[in-house]
Scaffold this motif. Structure first.
Motif, PDB file in Angstrom:
ATOM      1  N   GLU A 274      -9.401  -9.197   0.135  1.00 59.19           N
ATOM      2  CA  GLU A 274     -10.414 -10.231   0.389  1.00 59.19           C
ATOM      3  C   GLU A 274      -9.884 -10.883   1.661  1.00 59.19           C
ATOM      4  N   CYS A 275     -10.682 -10.603   2.895  1.00 57.75           N
ATOM      5  CA  CYS A 275      -9.912 -11.015   4.162  1.00 57.75           C
ATOM      6  C   CYS A 275     -11.101 -11.711   4.975  1.00 57.75           C
ATOM      7  N   ASP A 276     -10.813 -12.811   5.498  1.00 55.40           N
ATOM      8  CA  ASP A 276     -12.142 -13.478   6.336  1.00 55.40           C
ATOM      9  C   ASP A 276     -11.829 -13.264   7.867  1.00 55.40           C
ATOM     10  N   LEU A 277     -11.104 -12.483   8.102  1.00 53.92           N
ATOM     11  CA  LEU A 277     -10.356 -12.401   9.784  1.00 53.92           C
ATOM     12  C   LEU A 277     -11.485 -11.342  10.388  1.00 53.92           C
ATOM     13  N   ASN A 278     -12.163 -10.712   9.623  1.00 56.52           N
ATOM     14  CA  ASN A 278     -13.017  -9.560  10.316  1.00 56.52           C
ATOM     15  C   ASN A 278     -12.064  -8.677  11.206  1.00 56.52           C
ATOM     16  N   ASP A 279     -10.976  -8.337  10.662  1.00 52.85           N
ATOM     17  CA  ASP A 279      -9.808  -7.602  11.363  1.00 52.85           C
ATOM     18  C   ASP A 279      -9.685  -6.183  10.747  1.00 52.85           C
ATOM     19  N   ALA A 280     -10.171  -5.060  11.367  1.00 57.41           N
ATOM     20  CA  ALA A 280     -10.112  -3.714  10.665  1.00 57.41           C
ATOM     21  C   ALA A 280      -8.815  -3.264  10.455  1.00 57.41           C
ATOM     22  N   ARG A 281      -7.675  -3.973  11.215  1.00 58.56           N
ATOM     23  CA  ARG A 281      -6.418  -3.278  10.725  1.00 58.56           C
ATOM     24  C   ARG A 281      -6.045  -3.486   9.283  1.00 58.56           C
ATOM     25  N   TYR A 282      -6.720  -4.351   8.545  1.00 56.50           N
ATOM     26  CA  TYR A 282      -6.507  -4.291   7.222  1.00 56.50           C
ATOM     27  C   TYR A 282      -6.824  -2.971   6.234  1.00 56.50           C
ATOM     28  N   ILE A 283      -7.949  -2.501   6.824  1.00 56.07           N
ATOM     29  CA  ILE A 283      -8.428  -1.230   6.203  1.00 56.07           C
ATOM     30  C   ILE A 283      -8.171   0.106   6.902  1.00 56.07           C
ATOM     31  N   LYS A 284      -7.469   0.063   8.031  1.00 60.31           N
ATOM     32  CA  LYS A 284      -7.249   1.090   8.832  1.00 60.31           C
ATOM     33  C   LYS A 284      -5.978   1.744   7.989  1.00 60.31           C
ATOM     34  N   PRO A 285      -5.838   3.133   8.116  1.00 60.22           N
ATOM     35  CA  PRO A 285      -4.578   3.745   7.686  1.00 60.22           C
ATOM     36  C   PRO A 285      -3.385   3.183   8.343  1.00 60.22           C
ATOM     37  N   VAL A 286      -2.136   3.024   7.609  1.00 55.67           N
ATOM     38  CA  VAL A 286      -0.760   2.832   8.161  1.00 55.67           C
ATOM     39  C   VAL A 286      -0.628   3.843   9.215  1.00 55.67           C
ATOM     40  N   GLN A 287      -1.079   5.083   9.452  1.00 56.96           N
ATOM     41  CA  GLN A 287      -0.711   5.967  10.393  1.00 56.96           C
ATOM     42  C   GLN A 287      -1.380   5.473  11.785  1.00 56.96           C
TER      43      GLN A 287
ATOM     44  N   THR B 146       0.790  -1.184   0.043  1.00 59.96           N
ATOM     45  CA  THR B 146       0.108   0.132   0.044  1.00 59.96           C
ATOM     46  C   THR B 146       0.996   1.215   0.174  1.00 59.96           C
ATOM     47  N   GLN B 147       1.950   1.040   0.583  1.00 67.01           N
ATOM     48  CA  GLN B 147       2.859   2.488   0.850  1.00 67.01           C
ATOM     49  C   GLN B 147       3.448   2.637  -0.598  1.00 67.01           C
ATOM     50  N   HIS B 148       3.800   1.601  -1.345  1.00 65.81           N
ATOM     51  CA  HIS B 148       4.404   1.864  -2.915  1.00 65.81           C
ATOM     52  C   HIS B 148       3.131   2.209  -3.741  1.00 65.81           C
ATOM     53  N   ALA B 149       2.051   1.961  -3.626  1.00 63.41           N
ATOM     54  CA  ALA B 149       0.956   2.269  -4.312  1.00 63.41           C
ATOM     55  C   ALA B 149       0.615   3.889  -4.120  1.00 63.41           C
ATOM     56  N   ALA B 150       0.993   4.249  -2.954  1.00 54.64           N
ATOM     57  CA  ALA B 150       0.947   5.550  -2.606  1.00 54.64           C
ATOM     58  C   ALA B 150       1.763   6.395  -3.145  1.00 54.64           C
ATOM     59  N   LEU B 151       3.397   5.766  -3.279  1.00 53.47           N
ATOM     60  CA  LEU B 151       4.162   6.655  -4.001  1.00 53.47           C
ATOM     61  C   LEU B 151       4.087   6.504  -5.365  1.00 53.47           C
ATOM     62  N   LEU B 152       3.680   5.883  -6.049  1.00 49.97           N
ATOM     63  CA  LEU B 152       3.189   5.945  -7.349  1.00 49.97           C
ATOM     64  C   LEU B 152       2.131   6.869  -7.671  1.00 49.97           C
ATOM     65  N   THR B 153       1.106   7.027  -6.792  1.00 49.78           N
ATOM     66  CA  THR B 153       0.223   7.915  -6.866  1.00 49.78           C
ATOM     67  C   THR B 153       0.901   9.481  -6.852  1.00 49.78           C
ATOM     68  N   GLN B 154       1.949   9.562  -5.868  1.00 45.82           N
ATOM     69  CA  GLN B 154       2.823  10.877  -5.778  1.00 45.82           C
ATOM     70  C   GLN B 154       3.289  11.138  -7.304  1.00 45.82           C
ATOM     71  N   GLN B 155       3.849  10.097  -7.938  1.00 44.86           N
ATOM     72  CA  GLN B 155       4.697  10.175  -8.945  1.00 44.86           C
ATOM     73  C   GLN B 155       3.692  10.344 -10.156  1.00 44.86           C
ATOM     74  N   THR B 156       2.530   9.723 -10.201  1.00 49.39           N
ATOM     75  CA  THR B 156       1.596   9.961 -11.341  1.00 49.39           C
ATOM     76  C   THR B 156       0.380  11.109 -11.268  1.00 49.39           C
ATOM     77  N   GLY B 157       0.159  11.375 -10.032  1.00 52.64           N
ATOM     78  CA  GLY B 157      -0.905  12.067  -9.744  1.00 52.64           C
ATOM     79  C   GLY B 157      -2.192  11.190 -10.043  1.00 52.64           C
TER      80      GLY B 157
END
Length: 611
Positions: free
Chosen positions: A300-313, A281-292
């Motif tokens: 797809e995750c069956d753990l019901n773990d919100a960590r997957y969709i929470k921001p890195v911060q 996800t961090q590298h995808a964000a870097l690509l966004t910075q480069q390309t705009g």
């Protein structure tokens, strides 16, 4: 680890602007590495960290080539094209040669995604990217804003769901190869459609897997349901991590893909200080910075773990959204579906209300099927981070006979289930053909060449259905008829109830896109009342511009539903029981405080605007 060059692909064989072929392959244990093409054998130079490189004018786009590792002839693990299949030579392909015309395209806002999942091989008669292109105008007229293509990485033969891919960078030859995919994406963008690509980073398929002959791509530390685990945290893992990060960047950058749906991320094992998913996800964000350009990553995750969709911060992995199977499970049980296997953990209408409210049904409660407390809270997470559906490839194809909802539920219930998805504060997804109540199944199919593997797949499929089916035989995955039976029947669109359903879906999608309260993905702007005895839900959603009242009756009888007190008059927006949708009887156009008779297996939507 940070990849220094995110603007160009550096692995495998690539062509620079001067026309030179530049090769880079990771083979740390090799003593000699050659590139073989035609009658030529070209030596690669050994570099640090186990890489071998060369630059040559003697390999041209369209040529085929092999790598020879200490004399053993192997296809390129980062091949872009396998013109003769998984056991053949790799095809040299110029990624930057395609003439894109989508410079003005900007990715659709995630909250506006209305997703249509499709399988390239069964979506059309010819089963190619070109076939999909020919149906794009239809998808636009349906109201779709994003198509999701099941995996296209090269797999054995010409028939496969795509999760047996063995060349993550190579686009399936029988679908049209990399050039065909680039053309499809370009055409999608010209018609205003975003493209989601399904990718698999949790395992490599069983046939045509040559990875271990190059380096430590796998680890014995963990197992997966599909075999050896990919090496994301063991010796040599830095280069494996780089390989898959570059794969993500390639799809987004070089194929202009708008979003990736990552298969079964819960099966990715990584105890590194920085998880591979976070690095992606961090590298995808870097690509966004480069390309705009905006790119989305969906898990797809069956753990019901919100960590997957929470921001890195916030200590999360930074995914933009995830599939929510539990909404599907609760909806099916509410609709009267069986409670076997993983459905045994769901109690119908109350759990569906729970899913509307929380995304996850299990968010810290005890799960009887798992025999443990399961799930995390989803407080503060926007509804656009959850993708919901009444059907998808897994939930259909993982049934022994591959029956769709059209074979399992009444016409009225199918309409209700579609409505239940569209009124949610989440991102709605359709599975190809559901919008016209496609009767053909979607069954599991393969075209392996290894006889022992074919038999193992047959036995494995039978074992999978122990909890769901005890009688009968699973269709043979290797039989071409299993594949052909799973193709869509486009001739049905204009016929009888199929056409009614298609018009119904179009109206429902239009409602979703037009009404402010349904466009709103704020999960705080929703209230739900449940009557478990009557099997009804009363759902209220709102914005500053509008309030909507959704009345859902999952029972087989007419039910009396109470309109909330003190809310004034409501004007009808939509009614699945209207005769034009082959319903029994339309409800009143205007209602106020009191009771309303709700037709069996129906959804009615009312609206009012603030004074």
């Amino acid at each position: 680890m940070a990849i220094q060059n995110i603007i160009n692909r550096t692995l495998g064989v690539n062509f620079n602007k001067q026309g030179f072929a530049e090769g880079r392959v990771w083979a740390p244990g090799a003593k000699e590495l050659l590139l073989s093409t035609g009658n030529l054998e070209l030596e690669l130079d050994k570099q640090e960290h186990g890489y071998w490189t060369l630059s040559t004018e003697q390999l041209k786009p369209g040529d085929t080539y092999w790598f020879k590792v200490d004399g053993k002839q192997l296809p390129d693990p980062a091949s872009l094209f396998q013109p003769e299949g998984v056991h053949g030579p790799s095809g040299a392909f110029d990624l930057i040669a395609f003439e894109w015309t989508d410079d003005e395209w900007r990715n659709t806002a995630l909250g506006n995604y209305i997703i249509y999942e499709l399988h390239t091989g069964t979506f059309t008669t010819d089963g190619t990217f070109k076939g999909i292109e020919e149906k794009l105008d239809y998808l636009v007229s349906l109201g779709i804003t994003a198509i999701e293509i099941m995996p296209v990485s090269q797999f054995p033969g010409e028939r496969n769901w795509g999760y047996d891919g063995v060349f993550p960078f190579a686009t399936q030859n029988s679908y049209g190869g990399p050039a065909g995919l680039q053309a499809l994406v370009n055409t999608c963008h010209s018609k205003g459609l975003a493209v989601i690509l399904d990718v698999v980073y949790n395992h490599i398929g069983p046939e045509g897997d040559y990875f271990a002959q190059f380096g430590q791509y796998f680890t014995g530390k963990y197992d997966t349901p599909w075999g050896a685990a990919l090496n994301f945290d063991d010796a040599g893992c830095d280069e494996v991590r780089r390989y898959f990060i570059e794969n993500v960047l390639m799809w987004l950058r070089d194929f202009h893909i708008d979003a990736l749906r990552m298969d079964a991320v819960h099966a990715i094992r990584d105890f590194s200080p920085v998880h591979i998913l976070q690095e992606i996800t961090q590298h995808a964000a870097l690509l966004t910075q480069q390309t705009g350009k905006a790119y989305y990553l969906i898990a797809e995750c069956d753990l019901n773990d919100a960590r997957y969709i929470k921001p890195v911060q916030q200590g999360g992995f930074g995914f933009d959204a995830q599939w929510i199977d539990e909404f599907h499970h609760a909806l099916r049980v509410a609709a009267g579906g069986e409670r076997k296997g993983y459905y045994s953990d769901f109690n119908g209408i109350a759990d569906l209300a729970n899913a509307y409210q929380n995304g996850y049904v299990y968010h810290g409660q005890y799960s009887g099927q798992r025999q443990k407390t399961f799930g995390t809270k989803t407080d503060g997470i926007n509804g656009q981070q959850f993708v919901v559906f009444s059907q998808n490839h897994d939930q259909i194809g993982n049934r022994m006979l591959g029956e769709r909802s059209s074979q399992l539920f009444s016409f009225d219930m199918q309409k209700l289930m579609a409505g239940a998805v569209m009124i949610s504060p989440f991102l709605p997804m359709l599975f190809m053909g559901e919008e016209w109540s496609e009767p053909n199944p979607f069954q599991f199919f393969v075209s392996h060449t290894d006889k022992e593997l074919i038999e193992a797949v047959r036995k494995g499929r039978k074992a999978e259905f122990a909890d769901f089916h005890t009688v009968g035989e699973a269709p043979d995955p290797q039989d071409v008829n299993t594949f052909n039976n799973s193709k869509l029947n486009w001739a049905l669109l204009d016929k009888g109830q199929h056409n009614v359903m298609l018009r119904y879906y179009k109206a429902l999608i239009k409602l979703r896109k037009k009404q402010p309260a349904f466009k709103n993905t704020d999960r705080e702007s929703i209230t739900i009342a449940v009557d478990e005895t009557a099997k009804t839900l009363t759902i209220k959603r709102w914005t500053d511009e509008q309030q909507v009242l959704c009345l859902l009756n999952f029972s087989a009888q007419e039910q009396q539903v109470i309109i909330p007190q003190g809310t004034g008059q409501w004007q009808k927006l939509f009614d699945s029981a209207e005769p034009k949708w082959n319903g029994p009887l339309a409800t009143a156009e205007i209602v106020s405080t009191g009771q309303i008779a709700l037709s069996p297996q129906s959804i009615v939507i009312y609206t009012q605007h603030p004074a």
